[in-house]
Design an enzyme around this catalytic site. Structure first.
Site, short mmCIF file in Angstrom:
data_model
loop_
_atom_site.label_atom_id
_atom_site.label_comp_id
_atom_site.label_asym_id
_atom_site.label_seq_id
_atom_site.Cartn_x
_atom_site.Cartn_y
_atom_site.Cartn_z
N ARG A 114 20.29 4.88 11.70
CA ARG A 114 19.63 6.08 11.10
C ARG A 114 18.39 5.89 10.43
O ARG A 114 17.69 6.62 9.90
CB ARG A 114 20.71 7.17 10.18
CG ARG A 114 21.42 7.68 11.13
CD ARG A 114 22.70 8.65 10.34
NE ARG A 114 23.69 7.81 9.89
CZ ARG A 114 24.25 8.08 8.97
NH1 ARG A 114 24.29 9.34 8.28
NH2 ARG A 114 25.44 7.44 8.45
N TYR A 163 -17.92 -19.68 -3.89
CA TYR A 163 -17.56 -19.96 -2.39
C TYR A 163 -18.93 -20.16 -1.61
O TYR A 163 -19.87 -19.45 -1.56
CB TYR A 163 -17.02 -18.80 -1.79
CG TYR A 163 -16.55 -18.86 -0.42
CD1 TYR A 163 -15.85 -20.24 -0.15
CD2 TYR A 163 -16.62 -18.07 0.60
CE1 TYR A 163 -15.23 -20.30 1.20
CE2 TYR A 163 -16.00 -18.22 2.01
CZ TYR A 163 -15.51 -19.42 2.30
OH TYR A 163 -14.96 -19.52 3.28
#
Ligand code: UD1
Ligand code: CA
Length: 506
Positions: free
Chosen positions: A20, A393
């Site tokens: 269910r 970066y």
């Protein structure tokens, strides 16, 4: 005395199919309050300090078994290949364990709100009654679906399943929670005699109670003081209901200990969170994981903090934070994003539209506006101007930037890592810094400004801008500068930094 209360085993039933739920995730792994349903149950089970803690698994066990190992290394999964009923599940678990002597507690993995105190009451009632079996019962508003407790003058005479109940039995409001304490030997013996001769063709654990009574043993019941303790999860609606109940309980606990929760309806706090008195939690706030919030803080509105530590008297407004630490008296937000490894020291500031990651920001240092701080340390009392980017970066690897104490980075600067900006240094606004800056230096790295006199009059004649320029020149009584502008010379100023406090933002 205490030791004798420790059960020989706690058996957690978690083999059933959760049809269910209509979810790929096994029911027992759905989360409420920061812990899976199974997690809540295993935690309470472990608190009883049993000799064995076994979890009966079946459906979805590929996922449930590794999850269990993460929750509790000592918990033992027992596979029930076919789900032939609760009696069969308990029998399977007992067969997998050494012969037990003492008390066996049986509970369900989909009943997450059961506090360990209620389990202790069950054990205490069981001991006091000298019972062979004691069932945790509850009086519920709607007993349909549950097994009903049958009582007589000697105690509990049995349990009848809803599907097998007569109309009179079905009218009984005292139900079986499915949680029991048993004498281990008597349980093992009785399980051997349970038959599957019922409407579902299953081995009912509930039949053990009737069998033990027929053998002349005492069977008793402990009624749960709060029926919500024993509510189970079968579908997504119940999952949400129980999440709400758990959250209400958690907030009630913190409010009783002195925390101000402005809007309990929109405040969600995991069981694993710690709050100190006189913290104020504003609406729409989620505190998750191992988050801790110290005294005197203001958190929210509209704030999510995951595994984040907030120091005393700090303010965190409209912020998403994860794996961060905020020092005493510091301020964060509105609209800040703190990523893992952020550490803002006492009295510091992370302001509006600022993202930080692996960023240690010293005491009293300020990053007030529109900035990305990634892989950086910033010293005490330093100010990072609006729009500064720590460019960490290079497309391959991440690099670190260090800005020293009491330094000043002007607005719209890019600090290209790896970079060292010393203590007591300045960076002029608009600089792209690709060389280290030494103590006491001012770094200026930008194109120099040229003002071309008369340009508007010549190139934009007839526009409102040209009219405004002409009026301004008249009003100042001056004459327009010579076309062509002044000769190029050294810059008259170095940006925002020298004589206009706050030009880089405060
Ligand atoms: C059971 C009780 C009922 C009680 C109700 C409370 C029986 C016969 N009935 O009914 O009296 O009121 O719980 O919720 O015990 N499970 C297994 N293996 C199995 C069967 C079940 O692990 O072979 C697990 C299920 O995953 C679930 C729990 O046991 O967690 C209960 O099973 P379920 O079939 O839902 O029992 P109920 O019919 O609800
Ligand atoms: Ca059930």
């Amino acid at each position: 005395m205490i030791a004798s209360m420790n059960p020989a085993a706690v058996l957690v039933l978690a083999a059933g199919k959760s049809t269910r739920m209509k979810s790929r995730t096994p029911k027992f792994m759905h989360e409420i309050g920061g812990l899976s349903l199974l997690g809540h149950v295993v935690r309470s089970a472990r608190a009883l300090e049993p000799t064995y803690l076994a979890v009966v698994v079946g459906h979805g066990r590929d996922q449930v078994v590794p999850h269990l190992a993460q929750l509790d290394e000592g918990a033992q999964p027992v596979v029930q290949e076919e789900q032939r009923g609760t009696g069969h599940a308990v029998r399977t678990a007992l067969e997998a364990l050494p012969a037990l002597d003492g008390t066996v507690v049986v509970t369900y993995a989909d009943v997450p709100l059961l506090p360990v105190e209620t389990l202790r009451q069950l054990l205490e009632g069981h001991r006091q009654a000298g019972a062979a079996a004691t069932v945790l019962s509850a009086v519920v508003p709607d007993p349909s679906g549950y097994g009903r407790i049958l009582r007589d003058e000697k105690g509990v005479s049995g349990i009848v399943e809803h599907k097998d109940a007569t109309p009179e039995q079905a009218a009984i409001a005292e139900i079986n929670s499915g949680i029991y304490a048993f004498d281990a030997r008597l349980l093992t013996d009785a399980l051997g005699r349970v038959k599957a001769d019922n409407s579902q063709g299953e081995e009912y654990l509930t039949d053990v109670l009737g069998i033990l009574r027929e053998d002349g043993h005492t069977v008793s019941a402990v009624v749960a003081g709060d029926y919500q303790d024993i509510l189970g999860v079968n579908d997504q609606l119940q999952l949400a209901e129980l999440r709400r109940i758990l959250n209400d309980r958690i907030l009630a606990h913190w409010m009783r200990s002195g925390v101000t929760v402005v809007d309990p309806a929109t405040t969600w706090v995991d069981t694993t969170v710690t709050l100190e008195p006189d913290a104020t939690i504003h609406p729409n706030t989620q505190l998750r994981g191992t988050t801790t919030v110290a005294a005197g803080t203001q958190i929210g509105p509209d704030t999510t903090l995951i595994d984040t530590r907030i120091g005393a008297d700090a303010q965190v407004i409209r912020t998403h934070g994860e794996g961060a630490q905020v020092g005493a008296g510091a301020t964060v937000g509105p609209f800040a994003y703190l990523r893992p490894g952020t550490r803002l020291d006492a009295g510091g500031k992370i302001g509006t539209f600022v993202e930080t990651k692996n960023a240690e920001i010293g005491p009293g240092a300020k990053v007030p506006h529109l900035t990305y701080v990634g892989d950086a340390t910033i010293g005490e009392g330093t100010n990072i101007g609006a729009g500064t980017i720590f460019a960490n970066y290079d497309g391959v690897a991440k690099h670190h930037t260090h800005v020293g104490s009491h330094s000043f980075v002007g607005s719209d600067s890019v600090l290209v890592a790896p970079r060292q900006i010393a203590d007591g240094a300045y960076v002029a606004a608009g600089s792209t810094v690709v060389k280290d800056v030494e103590p006491g230096e001012l770094a200026v790295a930008r194109g120099q400004q040229r003002n071309i006199a008369g340009w508007v009059a010549r190139k934009r004649a007839g526009t409102r801008t040209a009219e405004a320029a002409a009026r301004a020149v008249d009003a100042s009584g001056g004459t327009p500068a010579e076309p062509g502008g002044p000769p190029d010379g050294p810059p008259r100023d170095t940006g925002s930094v020298e004589d206009v406090p706050g030009r880089s933002g405060q």
